[in-house]
Enzyme design. Structure first.
Site, PDB file in Angstrom:
ATOM      1  N   LYS A  48       0.810  -1.224   0.000  1.00  0.00           N
ATOM      2  CA  LYS A  48       0.000   0.000   0.000  1.00  0.00           C
ATOM      3  C   LYS A  48       0.838   1.266   0.000  1.00  0.00           C
ATOM      4  CE  LYS A  48      -4.241  -1.802   1.963  1.00  0.00           C
ATOM      5  NZ  LYS A  48      -5.214  -1.701   3.040  1.00  0.00           N
ATOM      6  N   LYS A 108     -11.301 -11.419  -6.066  1.00  0.00           N
ATOM      7  CA  LYS A 108     -12.276 -11.649  -4.999  1.00  0.00           C
ATOM      8  C   LYS A 108     -13.191 -10.438  -4.875  1.00  0.00           C
ATOM      9  CE  LYS A 108     -10.462  -9.877  -0.701  1.00  0.00           C
ATOM     10  NZ  LYS A 108     -11.036  -9.834   0.605  1.00  0.00           N
ATOM     11  N   LYS A 124     -14.531  -4.746  -0.812  1.00  0.00           N
ATOM     12  CA  LYS A 124     -15.069  -3.398  -0.651  1.00  0.00           C
ATOM     13  C   LYS A 124     -14.005  -2.352  -0.906  1.00  0.00           C
ATOM     14  CE  LYS A 124     -15.307  -4.176   4.297  1.00  0.00           C
ATOM     15  NZ  LYS A 124     -13.916  -4.290   4.741  1.00  0.00           N
TER      16      LYS A 124
HETATM   17  P1  ADP Z   1     -12.498  -6.367   1.861  1.00  0.00           P
HETATM   18  O1  ADP Z   1     -11.534  -7.016   0.920  1.00  0.00           O
HETATM   19  O2  ADP Z   1     -13.856  -6.332   1.303  1.00  0.00           O
HETATM   20  O3  ADP Z   1     -12.011  -5.010   2.344  1.00  0.00           O
HETATM   21  P2  ADP Z   1     -11.802  -7.310   4.496  1.00  0.00           P
HETATM   22  O4  ADP Z   1     -10.364  -7.515   4.201  1.00  0.00           O
HETATM   23  O5  ADP Z   1     -12.198  -6.128   5.331  1.00  0.00           O
HETATM   24  O6  ADP Z   1     -12.615  -7.304   3.120  1.00  0.00           O
HETATM   25  O7  ADP Z   1     -12.357  -8.631   5.177  1.00  0.00           O
HETATM   26  C1  ADP Z   1     -13.291  -8.688   6.231  1.00  0.00           C
HETATM   27  C2  ADP Z   1     -13.676 -10.137   6.421  1.00  0.00           C
HETATM   28  O8  ADP Z   1     -14.443 -10.590   5.297  1.00  0.00           O
HETATM   29  C3  ADP Z   1     -12.463 -11.072   6.513  1.00  0.00           C
HETATM   30  O9  ADP Z   1     -12.742 -12.058   7.485  1.00  0.00           O
HETATM   31  C4  ADP Z   1     -12.378 -11.693   5.136  1.00  0.00           C
HETATM   32  O10 ADP Z   1     -11.832 -12.984   5.154  1.00  0.00           O
HETATM   33  C5  ADP Z   1     -13.832 -11.721   4.688  1.00  0.00           C
HETATM   34  N1  ADP Z   1     -13.914 -11.558   3.229  1.00  0.00           N
HETATM   35  C6  ADP Z   1     -13.581 -10.446   2.543  1.00  0.00           C
HETATM   36  N2  ADP Z   1     -13.800 -10.601   1.230  1.00  0.00           N
HETATM   37  C7  ADP Z   1     -14.271 -11.873   1.068  1.00  0.00           C
HETATM   38  C8  ADP Z   1     -14.692 -12.632  -0.055  1.00  0.00           C
HETATM   39  N3  ADP Z   1     -14.682 -12.121  -1.280  1.00  0.00           N
HETATM   40  N4  ADP Z   1     -15.123 -13.895   0.148  1.00  0.00           N
HETATM   41  C9  ADP Z   1     -15.155 -14.412   1.402  1.00  0.00           C
HETATM   42  N5  ADP Z   1     -14.791 -13.755   2.504  1.00  0.00           N
HETATM   43  C10 ADP Z   1     -14.345 -12.485   2.358  1.00  0.00           C
END
Ligand code: ADP
Ligand code: TRP
Length: 321
Positions: free
Chosen positions: A108, A189, A192
């Site tokens: 980052k 994946k 957000k």
């Molecule tokens: P993002 O990538 O959306 O910012 P985070 O890193 O904040 O997500 O992840 C928050 C939680 O949601 C974690 O426990 C992560 O493993 C789960 N998570 C995030 N994206 C996915 C996904 N596409 N599929 C399954 N679990 C996810």
């Protein structure tokens, strides 16, 4: 064995967060577990105060609506004094080299001329989040594994150098293949942190918006409904989503589905059925500011009480009183 996990309100919660994390927190939590909205982690890059406030409320409302027990939920900044006090002690336990080696920091910060110090030190704050509450197990995504490792290292070092106070935590990683992928690009994946509105299904999306996103989901030109994640990732993603919503397996849900159109429709309906009650309850909570504020207050009081003794002991052992 206390489990603790946090979710950063860097955007609104999506289907991946729900199926991969939030739903498990709701269904598999033990009474001593804790979950929190890690809003202090959402400011390591320039942010809008108003948006952060709003996203924090949204995230909390979604967690409550999804059934995470309210008394096990809190907002990190409501315990800012506690988390920051321990973060400072742990910053003085962590070396610069250890912080600099974090992959997320490297990724980052690359190419940015104005990297905030918080981006470097946030894994130490995360260690404080974990260690403050006596956490033994930390359910996280793969990308956070290195940060949990750092928390282990710091717990051991402090315990050895100053006195036993911290539980040495362990990461609990999701099973392989438990990732929900973007509907518009199944090689990524659902996330957000990336702007991909067409490919990301938000927990608060209206049913018709969800249906539209599924209708436009990327598949392939084979026109063959098979579960082959490597060759047909788009189709496999839809089958995975359908199976996850129905607590079933892709091999089972595939039966009776003859076309991509049927598959998209079935997946959309399963998601609408799964998310609708969560969405409705979350919107109700967001309307009723008093109820949400009360949940927030009680959650914070409860978490603070539980962490008080450990924090005081760490402050004492560090020689501060
Ligand atoms: P993002 O990538 O959306 O910012 P985070 O890193 O904040 O997500 O992840 C928050 C939680 O949601 C974690 O426990 C992560 O493993 C789960 N998570 C995030 N994206 C996915 C996904 N596409 N599929 C399954 N679990 C996810
Ligand atoms: N940094 C985590 C993420 O971005 C969220 C988080 C903050 C967390 N503190 C935590 C997760 C403590 C587990 C334990 O996903």
């Amino acid at each position: 064995m206390i489990k603790l996990s946090g979710i950063t309100p860097s955007g609104t919660a999506h289907l991946g967060n729900y199926l991969g994390a939030i739903r498990r927190w709701a269904t598999r939590s033990e009474p001593e577990d804790l979950y929190f909205v890690s809003n202090m982690h959402a400011m390591t890059t320039k942010h809008s105060a108003e948006e952060l406030r709003l996203l924090t409320s949204h995230q909390l409302a979604v967690l409550v609506a999804a059934g995470v027990p309210k008394e096990q939920l809190f907002v990190q900044s409501d315990l800012m004094r506690e988390h920051m006090a321990l973060a400072w002690i742990l910053e003085c336990t962590c070396t610069f080299g250890e912080a600099r080696r974090m992959i997320q920091f490297k990724e980052k910060s690359q190419g940015s001329a104005s990297v905030r110090l918080g981006l470097l030190t946030y894994p130490v704050l995360m260690a404080a989040d974990i260690l403050l509450h006596g956490t033994a197990r930390v359910p996280v995504g793969e990308d956070q594994n290195q940060h949990v490792e750092l928390a282990r290292t710091l717990a051991r070092r402090f315990n050895t150098d100053y006195g036993e106070v911290f539980v040495v935590p362990e990461a609990v990683l999701p099973e392989a293949g438990a990732r929900v992928r973007s509907l518009s690009d199944p090689s990524r994946k659902m996330s957000k942190s990336i702007s991909d509105d067409g490919g990301t299904v938000y927990v608060l999306d209206e049913p018709d918006v969800i249906r539209r996103k599924f209708r436009r989901a990327m598949t392939d030109s084979r026109n063959e409904v098979r579960y082959a994640p490597d060759e047909q990732p788009g189709v496999a993603n839809l089958l995975d989503i359908l199976a996850a919503c129905q607590d079933s397996t892709p091999e089972h849900v595939i039966q009776g589905i003859g076309s991509y159109r049927d598959l998209k429709e079935a997946a959309a309906e399963a998601v609408v059925t799964t998310l609708s009650p969560v969405r409705e309850r979350a919107l109700e909570l967001l309307e009723d500011k008093v109820e949400l504020a009360q949940i927030r207050q009680e959650g914070a009081d409860h978490a603070r009480k539980r962490s008080e003794e450990r924090l005081n002991q760490a402050i004492f052992l560090a020689g501060l009183v």
